[in-house]
Write an enzyme that holds these catalytic residues in place. Structure first.
Site, PDB file in Angstrom:
ATOM      1  N   GLU A  48       0.823  -1.213   0.000  1.00  0.00           N
ATOM      2  CA  GLU A  48       0.000   0.000   0.000  1.00  0.00           C
ATOM      3  C   GLU A  48       0.853   1.258   0.000  1.00  0.00           C
ATOM      4  O   GLU A  48       1.955   1.289   0.570  1.00  0.00           O
ATOM      5  CB  GLU A  48      -0.943   0.043   1.219  1.00  0.00           C
ATOM      6  CG  GLU A  48      -2.190  -0.802   1.087  1.00  0.00           C
ATOM      7  CD  GLU A  48      -2.051  -2.161   1.736  1.00  0.00           C
ATOM      8  OE1 GLU A  48      -2.969  -2.977   1.579  1.00  0.00           O
ATOM      9  OE2 GLU A  48      -1.020  -2.392   2.389  1.00  0.00           O
ATOM     10  N   THR A  49       0.297   2.272  -0.625  1.00  0.00           N
ATOM     11  CA  THR A  49       0.822   3.635  -0.620  1.00  0.00           C
ATOM     12  C   THR A  49      -0.318   4.540  -0.195  1.00  0.00           C
ATOM     13  O   THR A  49      -1.450   4.382  -0.672  1.00  0.00           O
ATOM     14  CB  THR A  49       1.319   4.025  -2.023  1.00  0.00           C
ATOM     15  OG1 THR A  49       2.390   3.156  -2.403  1.00  0.00           O
ATOM     16  CG2 THR A  49       1.796   5.463  -2.062  1.00  0.00           C
TER      17      THR A  49
END
Length: 283
Positions: A48-49
């Site tokens: 995830e970002t």
């Protein structure tokens, strides 16, 4: 435009980081459009970002958007903890000391900080209950298991779409060799107990190839769903889960039960600080 950037190791068991699951955090992300967010998430190639934004409700301290290489999620656990850590470290001041309220796709998520670090309150499940027989058979097939090896399989979906799969023991969990090419949209979390006296109560693995993450190193949302399913019943009310072992990580997720609430916590350590150039949204 240049924006502050942090990369935070979450759920690690080593004080220097590098043993948990990293999340990329972009600060002050106003003006970054969806296309740029998606492109940067693909480029980081992390599970995830995230992008920190001003809240749209006075109840929240900040708003968070969460992206995988394959698209946006309404909620995810390790990005929630890592982004809270990064926001405070960058100078964010909680409205209530030691507490945060995060606004994200599932609504408002409460966090708290104590001597053990940050923890989030598991959000309500969007879908629960057992999977049907056909889906259970499909799960056994893609995991390379005999149907009888699956003790139980239920929906534990708090946003990402998780199905929890309970196996007899940690050895079976660690021995899995999933057929990722046949997963399609399945998002599976498997759990099995370690022997009594082991440092962790259970071993967890998370498989989500459909969003560009064949196996996630350590997964807060999944562990939250598993805790809502198993804590205080099949598992103790408070316990530690190990995850990432099969990937050479040493993740540790702390579960604490308070009545019906499940608090999911773990260590957070910033490993990278800098800036990132992202295009501003075009009118």
């Amino acid at each position: 435009m240049t924006r502050e950037f942090s990369q935070v190791d979450v759920f690690g068991s080593e004080p220097h980081g590098l043993s948990g699951n990293p999340v990329a955090v972009v600060h002050a992300a106003e003006g970054v459009d969806d296309a740029a967010m998606a492109a940067f998430a693909r480029w980081t190639n992390l599970s995830e970002t995230t992008f920190l934004l001003p809240p749209t409700t006075p109840e929240a301290d900040y708003r968070l958007r969460i992206w995988t290489p394959g698209g946006e999620l309404p909620f995810a656990g390790h990005p929630t903890l890592g982004s809270a850590h990064a926001w405070v470290e960058a100078g964010g001041v909680p409205r209530t000391p030691g507490r945060l309220v995060q606004e994200c796709g599932v609504g408002l998520v409460e966090l708290r900080q104590d001597a053990a670090g940050w923890a989030f309150a598991a959000p309500p499940l969007r879908r629960s209950g057992p999977v049907d027989d056909a889906l259970r058979a499909r799960i056994a097939d893609v995991l390379g298991l005999e149907p009888a090896q699956i003790l139980d399989a239920v929906w534990v979906d708090n946003g990402p779409g998780w199905i929890g799969v309970r196996l007899p023991d940690a050895r079976t969990v660690l021995g899995l060799t999933p057929d990722f090419a046949r997963f399609a949209d399945l998002r599976l979390g498997v759990v099995g107990p370690h022997p009594a006296g082991a440092p962790a109560a259970v071993e967890v693995r998370a498989f989500v190839p459909g969003i560009g993450v064949p196996e996630d190193p350590v997964t807060g949302s999944l562990n939250a769903g598993l805790a809502q399913w198993l804590a205080g019943d099949v598992l103790p009310a408070d316990y530690v889960a190990a995850q990432g072992t099969a990937l050479g990580r040493a993740g540790r997720v702390r579960v604490r039960s308070e009545g019906e609430a499940r608090w999911i916590g773990g260590d957070t350590v910033t490993t990278v600080r800098g800036s990132v150039h992202l295009p501003a949204a075009r009118d």
